[in-house]
Design an enzyme around this catalytic site. Structure first.
Site, PDB file in Angstrom:
ATOM      1  N   TYR A   1      10.832   4.682   1.571  1.00  0.00           N
ATOM      2  CA  TYR A   1      11.685   3.402   2.186  1.00  0.00           C
ATOM      3  C   TYR A   1      13.111   3.583   1.782  1.00  0.00           C
ATOM      4  O   TYR A   1      14.082   3.068   2.286  1.00  0.00           O
ATOM      5  CB  TYR A   1      11.144   2.176   2.021  1.00  0.00           C
ATOM      6  CG  TYR A   1       9.881   1.784   2.760  1.00  0.00           C
ATOM      7  CD1 TYR A   1      10.164   1.320   4.235  1.00  0.00           C
ATOM      8  CD2 TYR A   1       8.695   2.132   2.386  1.00  0.00           C
ATOM      9  CE1 TYR A   1       9.158   1.242   4.801  1.00  0.00           C
ATOM     10  CE2 TYR A   1       7.752   1.787   3.192  1.00  0.00           C
ATOM     11  CZ  TYR A   1       7.819   1.260   4.530  1.00  0.00           C
ATOM     12  OH  TYR A   1       6.602   0.931   5.457  1.00  0.00           O
TER      13      TYR A   1
ATOM     14  N   ASP B   1       0.875  -1.249   0.168  1.00  0.00           N
ATOM     15  CA  ASP B   1      -0.046  -0.002   0.019  1.00  0.00           C
ATOM     16  C   ASP B   1       0.779   1.281   0.013  1.00  0.00           C
ATOM     17  O   ASP B   1       0.337   2.294  -0.164  1.00  0.00           O
ATOM     18  CB  ASP B   1      -0.925   0.037   1.290  1.00  0.00           C
ATOM     19  CG  ASP B   1      -0.329   0.106   2.661  1.00  0.00           C
ATOM     20  OD1 ASP B   1       0.899  -0.042   2.586  1.00  0.00           O
ATOM     21  OD2 ASP B   1      -0.829   0.109   3.534  1.00  0.00           O
TER      22      ASP B   1
HETATM   23  P1  NAD Z   1      -0.360  -8.347  14.037  1.00  0.00           P
HETATM   24  O1  NAD Z   1       0.832  -8.725  14.751  1.00  0.00           O
HETATM   25  O2  NAD Z   1      -1.360  -7.362  14.630  1.00  0.00           O
HETATM   26  O3  NAD Z   1      -1.134  -9.487  13.342  1.00  0.00           O
HETATM   27  C1  NAD Z   1      -0.519 -10.248  12.611  1.00  0.00           C
HETATM   28  C2  NAD Z   1      -1.364 -11.503  12.939  1.00  0.00           C
HETATM   29  O4  NAD Z   1      -0.830 -12.858  12.327  1.00  0.00           O
HETATM   30  C3  NAD Z   1      -1.252 -12.061  14.571  1.00  0.00           C
HETATM   31  O5  NAD Z   1      -2.463 -12.295  14.886  1.00  0.00           O
HETATM   32  C4  NAD Z   1      -0.516 -13.319  14.510  1.00  0.00           C
HETATM   33  O6  NAD Z   1      -0.769 -14.260  15.235  1.00  0.00           O
HETATM   34  C5  NAD Z   1      -0.794 -13.795  12.987  1.00  0.00           C
HETATM   35  N1  NAD Z   1       0.175 -14.787  12.578  1.00  0.00           N
HETATM   36  C6  NAD Z   1       1.560 -15.093  12.386  1.00  0.00           C
HETATM   37  N2  NAD Z   1       2.039 -16.015  12.000  1.00  0.00           N
HETATM   38  C7  NAD Z   1       0.752 -16.699  11.549  1.00  0.00           C
HETATM   39  C8  NAD Z   1       0.860 -17.868  10.798  1.00  0.00           C
HETATM   40  N3  NAD Z   1       1.852 -18.691  10.490  1.00  0.00           N
HETATM   41  N4  NAD Z   1      -0.348 -18.322  10.399  1.00  0.00           N
HETATM   42  C9  NAD Z   1      -1.514 -17.669  10.679  1.00  0.00           C
HETATM   43  N5  NAD Z   1      -1.435 -16.273  11.475  1.00  0.00           N
HETATM   44  C10 NAD Z   1      -0.213 -15.953  11.761  1.00  0.00           C
HETATM   45  O7  NAD Z   1       0.397  -7.493  12.930  1.00  0.00           O
HETATM   46  P2  NAD Z   1      -0.157  -6.179  11.814  1.00  0.00           P
HETATM   47  O8  NAD Z   1       0.737  -4.907  12.265  1.00  0.00           O
HETATM   48  O9  NAD Z   1      -1.452  -6.119  11.818  1.00  0.00           O
HETATM   49  O10 NAD Z   1       0.560  -6.643  10.356  1.00  0.00           O
HETATM   50  C11 NAD Z   1       0.252  -7.677   9.755  1.00  0.00           C
HETATM   51  C12 NAD Z   1       1.064  -7.699   8.360  1.00  0.00           C
HETATM   52  O11 NAD Z   1       0.639  -6.949   7.574  1.00  0.00           O
HETATM   53  C13 NAD Z   1       2.581  -7.384   8.521  1.00  0.00           C
HETATM   54  O12 NAD Z   1       3.349  -8.094   7.901  1.00  0.00           O
HETATM   55  C14 NAD Z   1       2.553  -6.076   8.271  1.00  0.00           C
HETATM   56  O13 NAD Z   1       3.888  -5.836   7.912  1.00  0.00           O
HETATM   57  C15 NAD Z   1       1.701  -6.331   7.091  1.00  0.00           C
HETATM   58  N6  NAD Z   1       1.100  -4.672   6.486  1.00  0.00           N
HETATM   59  C16 NAD Z   1       1.389  -4.661   5.162  1.00  0.00           C
HETATM   60  C17 NAD Z   1       0.874  -3.628   4.471  1.00  0.00           C
HETATM   61  C18 NAD Z   1       1.017  -3.588   3.046  1.00  0.00           C
HETATM   62  O14 NAD Z   1       0.446  -2.935   2.070  1.00  0.00           O
HETATM   63  N7  NAD Z   1       2.052  -4.221   2.247  1.00  0.00           N
HETATM   64  C19 NAD Z   1       0.373  -2.680   5.143  1.00  0.00           C
HETATM   65  C20 NAD Z   1      -0.057  -2.766   6.554  1.00  0.00           C
HETATM   66  C21 NAD Z   1       0.576  -3.887   6.900  1.00  0.00           C
END
Ligand code: NAD
Length: 447
Positions: free
Chosen positions: A270, A172
Site C-alpha cells: 500500500y 490480512d
Molecule cells: P460487502 O459490501 O460485500 O459487505 C459488507 C456488509 O457490511 C454489507 O452486507 C453491509 O450491509 C454491511 N454493513 C454495512 N454497515 C453495517 C453496519 N453498520 N452494521 C452491520 N452491517 C453493516 O464488503 P466486503 O467487500 O465483503 O468487505 C467487508 C469489509 O471487510 C470491508 O471493510 C473490507 O475492506 C474488509 N476487508 C478487510 C480485510 C482485512 O484483512 N483487513 C480483508 C478483506 C476485506
C-alpha cells in the site's frame, strides 16, 4: 476462556467474504470448535441472500451447527464469545465514489489510502463503534476481531472512544505478503516465517525475516524484490491464487519501485499510493476503478452462487469454498481462547513499541497473543525516512478521528491537505466539498 465450544457472530453477514469465512470456521472445527454461528447485518435483504444459501450448505454439511441470521442486535450479540467484524458502511456504491471523486481532481482514488480512505473512515467509525457497543451490552466477556477497513482509522477511533474495549484490529495484507515471501524462499506459507515489522496499517515495513530454524531469509527476499517486487511470490500451485485481478498484479510488481527507495526494508504494497501517487493516478481509469472490478467480479460471483443455491435448494456443486487465506482469524481466536502465545501482527497503541514515534499512535507491530490479550514486541527506533512518513500519516489519521468526534470541517480539511496523496490545500478543499455532498447520509455534520 477455554471452552468446549464457542459461539461466533459474523457482523457484516451480507459481505462477499461471509460464506468463505463461515466455511473456514467449519473446516477448522477440530482446533476451534464453533457450534453456534449468527450472521448480523443492517441490510436485511442483502444478508438474506448470503444467509439462506449458507443455511442450505450447513444443513447439508454440518447439520449439528446452530445457525441463525438477524438484523436485531440483541439476538445477534447475546450469548456469544467472539464477533468477527467485516462491515462496509455505504457498501460498494460508496466505495466507487471514494475512488472516483479524488481521481476527478487528479489524486489517488483508493479504498483505504488517501482521500478515499479518509472518506471511508468517516463512515466506518460509527458502524464499528456501534457493533462494539452491542457486543459489550449483550456479551461483555466477548472479544471482537475487527478487519473492517480502513483499519488504521477505525483502530485510532477505538483507542480514543473505547480505550478499554476488548477489540483487536487485524489486517490480512502483511500475511499475504509473508505468504509471498515464503514462496520466494521455497517454503509453504507465512507460518514458516518469523518476522519483525513496524508501521501503521497499510503503511509499514518488514525489517527481519527468518525461517523457523533461525536462518536469515532477507538476502534472498531482497534479491527477488529488487528484480520483480512481490511477483516472484505468486504461487502457481493448484488451488492457490488462481484468479488474481489485474490491478493486484500491477501492485505486486510496483512494490519493486517502492522497495528501491529503502532497500534495507521490505515494504507493504500500500506504500505505493503514498510514494508514487502520480504513477497511480496515471495508471487509473477514472471511469472504471477497483470498486467496479469487485462489483463485476467477486460480488457477482458470490451473490450469483448464493442465488443458485437458493433456487436449486442444494449447495452441491455451488463452488462454496472455505477461505484458506482467512485462517489467520481462527489462529487469532484460538490464541485468545486457548492461550497459545502465538505471534501476530496487530494494530495496537504504540506505548514505546516504536521508541522514536508518537506513543499514542496505533501502530502495526508483532504481538504475542494469549488469553489475557496481547503483549507487544518492541521494534526499537525507525530510520529517518520512515519516521517522517509515519509522522505525516499518523497525523492524517488522528485528524480524521478528531474531525469525526468534533464534527470539524477544519480538521478534515487539514487531514486531507496533509495526505501525501494530495498536492495542495486547494485541491484538498475541492475534494472535501465533493465528499461531504456524497456522504451526507453517513458522515456527522461538519461545521
Ligand atoms: P460487502 O459490501 O460485500 O459487505 C459488507 C456488509 O457490511 C454489507 O452486507 C453491509 O450491509 C454491511 N454493513 C454495512 N454497515 C453495517 C453496519 N453498520 N452494521 C452491520 N452491517 C453493516 O464488503 P466486503 O467487500 O465483503 O468487505 C467487508 C469489509 O471487510 C470491508 O471493510 C473490507 O475492506 C474488509 N476487508 C478487510 C480485510 C482485512 O484483512 N483487513 C480483508 C478483506 C476485506
Amino acid at each position: 476462556m477455554a471452552k468446549s465450544s464457542y459461539a461466533v457472530t459474523i457482523a457484516g453477514g451480507g459481505s462477499t467474504f461471509t460464506p468463505g469465512i463461515a466455511l473456514m470456521l467449519l473446516k477448522e472445527h477440530d482446533r476451534f470448535p464453533v457450534d453456534k454461528v449468527i450472521f448480523y447485518d443492517n441490510d436485511a435483504e442483502r444478508q438474506e441472500i448470503v444467509a439462506k444459501a449458507c443455511e442450505i450448505y450447513f444443513k447439508e454439511n454440518a447439520p449439528e451447527l446452530d445457525f441463525s441470521y438477524t438484523t436485531d442486535p440483541e439476538e445477534a450479540f447475546t450469548g456469544i464469545d467472539f464477533v468477527l467484524a467485516h462491515i462496509r458502511v455505504g457498501k460498494y456504491a460508496m466505495r466507487e465514489l471514494d475512488e472516483k471523486i479524488p481521481l476527478k481532481y487528479g489524486c489517488v482514488g483508493q479504498e483505504t489510502c488517501g482521500a478515499g480512505g479518509i472518506a471511508y473512515g468517516m463512515r466506518s467509525i460509527g458502524g464499528v463503534i456501534e457493533i462494539l457497543d452491542y457486543m459489550e451490552k449483550y456479551s461483555p466477556d466477548a472479544w471482537m476481531l475487527n478487519y473492517s477497513n480502513p483499519a488504521a482509522i477505525v483502530a485510532e477511533a477505538c483507542r480514543v472512544l473505547r480505550p478499554n474495549s476488548k477489540i483487536i484490529n487485524i489486517c490480512d495484507m502483511p500475511i499475504d505478503l509473508m505468504d509471498k515471501m515464503a514462496v520466494m524462499c521455497g517454503l509453504n506459507d507465512h507460518r514458516d516465517l518469523q518476522y519483525s515489522y513496524y508501521g501503521l496499517n497499510h503503511y509499514g515495513w518488514f525489517t527481519k525475516i527468518f525461517d523457523k530454524q533461525g536462518n536469515d531469509l532477507m538476502p534472498q527476499i531482497k534479491e527477488h524484490m529488487a528484480k520483480n517486487g512481490y511477483l516472484d511470490g505468486i504461487s502457481h500451485e493448484e488451488g492457490q491464487e488462481q484468479h488474481i485481478d489485474e490491478s493486484w498484479v500491477h501492485t505486486f510488481g510496483k512494490a519493486k519501485d517502492v522497495y528501491a527507495i529503502d532497500p534495507e526494508t521490505i515494504p507493504n504494497t500500500y506504500l505505493k499510493y503514498y510514494t508514487f501517487p502520480d504513477y497511480v493516478v496515471e495508471t487509473s481509469n477514472p471511469d472504471y476503478t477497483r470498486a467496479n472490478e469487485v462489483m463485476d467480479g467477486r460480488e457477482k460471483k458470490v451473490f450469483g452462487a448464493c442465488r443458485k443455491v437458493i433456487e436449486t435448494g442444494t449447495a452441491e456443486g455451488a463452488g462454496f469454498e472455505a477461505d484458506a487465506h482467512a485462517t489467520y482469524i481462527v489462529d487469532l481466536a484460538c490464541a485468545l481462547a486457548e492461550n497459545t502465545g502465538e505471534r501476530f501482527l496487530l494494530i495496537v497503541p504504540n506505548d514505546g513499541a516504536v521508541s522514536n514515534f508518537d506513543e499514542t499512535a496505533m501502530v502495526e507491530v508483532p504481538c504475542i497473543v494469549g488469553s489475557n490479550g496481547y503483549e507487544k514486541i518492541c521494534q526499537g527506533k525507525v530510520p529517518q525516512w520512515q519516521k517522517g512518513m509515519l509522522e505525516q500519516q499518523v497525523s492524517v489519521e488522528k485528524l480524521v478521528v478528531q474531525a469525526w468526534v468534533e464534527g470539524s470541517y477544519q480538521k478534515l480539511w487539514q487531514a486531507l491537505s496533509l495526505s501525501a496523496t494530495i498536492p495542495s490545500a486547494k485541491v484538498a478543499k475541492q475534494i472535501l466539498d465533493d465528499l461531504i455532498e456524497a456522504n451526507k447520509d453517513y458522515w456527522p455534520e461538519l461545521k
